[in-house]
Each structure stands twice: as structure tokens, then as C-alpha cells.
Design an enzyme around this catalytic site. Structure first.
Site, PDB file in Angstrom:
ATOM      1  N   ASP A  18       0.839  -1.200   0.000  1.00 18.83           N
ATOM      2  CA  ASP A  18       0.000   0.000   0.000  1.00 18.83           C
ATOM      3  C   ASP A  18       0.882   1.262   0.000  1.00 18.83           C
ATOM      4  OD1 ASP A  18      -2.272   1.658   0.410  1.00 18.83           O
ATOM      5  OD2 ASP A  18      -1.923   1.596   2.584  1.00 18.83           O
TER       6      ASP A  18
ATOM      7  N   ASP B 229      -0.335   4.983   1.201  1.00 22.65           N
ATOM      8  CA  ASP B 229      -0.518   5.928   2.310  1.00 22.65           C
ATOM      9  C   ASP B 229      -0.386   5.251   3.667  1.00 22.65           C
ATOM     10  OD1 ASP B 229      -0.967   8.182   0.673  1.00 22.65           O
ATOM     11  OD2 ASP B 229      -2.894   7.302   0.147  1.00 22.65           O
TER      12      ASP B 229
HETATM   13 MG   LIG Z   1      -2.908   3.074   3.504  1.00 24.10          MG
END
Ligand SMILES: [Mg+2]
Length: 174
Positions: free
Chosen positions: A7, A9
Site C-alpha cells: 500500500d 498511504d
Molecule cells: Mg494506507
């Protein structure tokens, strides 16, 4: 080659360090990282949820996020033995696409654009591991979810948890 999905963020891009001061200035508040324990900013301030999402959704918001420590070095090492994909649920903020893509090119130039996935529901991913700060993405994920610690997920149980990239480095025996 085993495949790892990662991922963006709050895993490789430090979202909160930019969001919190901008949020405080714009909404004349004084929240800190500790206030986000167990909650997202939208859950903390549902009264201004739409304005907050508009702020995050502005083109360029994601362009200058700081890189989470050690993520570049560890991911570069991971690419030697694993197939690495960056997988971000970018559909929540469609204006972020361009900034996110440029951010990856700048900070993770060794990740091919062919290995970048902007998606909605991450259950479509086919990987052996998914490193993410949102446990909701593990629910229908076929591989193993690895929860990357963030204030909002502090109380989440039931998944292998890592607190930083050094722990990922030793988990994968790099
Ligand atoms: Mg995230």
C-alpha cells in the site's frame, strides 16, 4: 517468484505528517497524531467530513508526502527476491492519481510503472502478501495480510503486525 503487494498511504507515504498541520490551519484546530488513535480523521470530525475529504482530494495533495523511513531501501531489497507491486486504493481520491504516480517515480524509481496498481476494492489483488495499514483490505484477500501499524489501527487484532520497515526487513530475512 512470490508476489508482495504494498500500500502507499501510511505504509510508504507519510500521510499524517502533511495532513495534520494543514488540517489544523484550515479548520483552526489543534489535533495531534495521538488524537488519531483508533480513528481516521473523518471519524474524529464527522461534522466536517466533506470538507476534509475535499481537502485531501485536491489535486497535488499527495505530491509532496514524506517517505516512510527505510521503505525505499527495504523495498529495493525485496525486489531482488520478490515480485513487488504498489497497490493503492486511489479511487477514493481520483484527483490524486497524477500526484501519486509522480511521487512513486520520484521516490521509488526502481518500481516499474507496470507494477503500480491504482485500484478500488483490493480483493481483486492476487499476491502472496499484502502490506497495508487498513485491515479491511485483508478480508477477502487470498494471501496473507500484514498490518502496518498506524495510529488508526492500534486496536486492530487478528493479523500479523509490523511497526516499521526494519521489522519487514527481518520478517522477509533480507
Ligand atoms: Mg494506507
Amino acid at each position: 517468484m512470490k508476489r508482495i503487494a504494498i500500500d502507499m498511504d501510511e505504509v510508504i507515504a507519510d500521510f499524517n505528517s502533511k495532513m495534520i498541520p494543514i488540517f489544523n490551519t484550515r479548520f483552526n484546530t489543534q489535533i495531534s497524531l495521538a488524537d488519531l488513535e483508533g480513528v481516521t480523521i473523518q471519524q474524529l470530525r464527522p461534522d466536517i467530513k466533506e470538507q476534509v475529504e475535499a481537502m485531501i482530494g485536491e489535486a497535488g495533495f499527495f505530491a509532496d508526502l514524506a517517505v516512510i523511513p527505510h521503505s525505499q531501501r527495504v523495498i529495493k531489497k525485496l525486489t531482488e527476491t520478490y515480485e513487488v507491486f504498489i497497490t493503492t486504493a486511489a479511487m477514493e481520491f481520483p484527483l490524486s492519481f497524477d500526484a501519486k504516480f509522480r511521487w512513486l517515480a520520484e521516490h521509488f524509481p526502481f518500481i516499474s510503472p507496470m507494477n503500480i496498481v491504482f485500484c478500488g476494492n483490493k480483493s481483486i489483488l492476487n499476491a502472496d502478501y499484502l502490506i497495508d495499514d487498513n485491515a479491511r483490505h485483508f478480508e477477502h484477500f487470498s494471501g496473507e495480510g500484514i498490518l502496518f501499524s498506524a495510529p488508526h489501527n492500534k486496536q486492530v487484532r487478528g493479523f500479523r503486525r509490523v511497526n516499521n520497515w526494519l521489522e519487514i526487513e527481518s520478517m522477509f530475512s533480507l
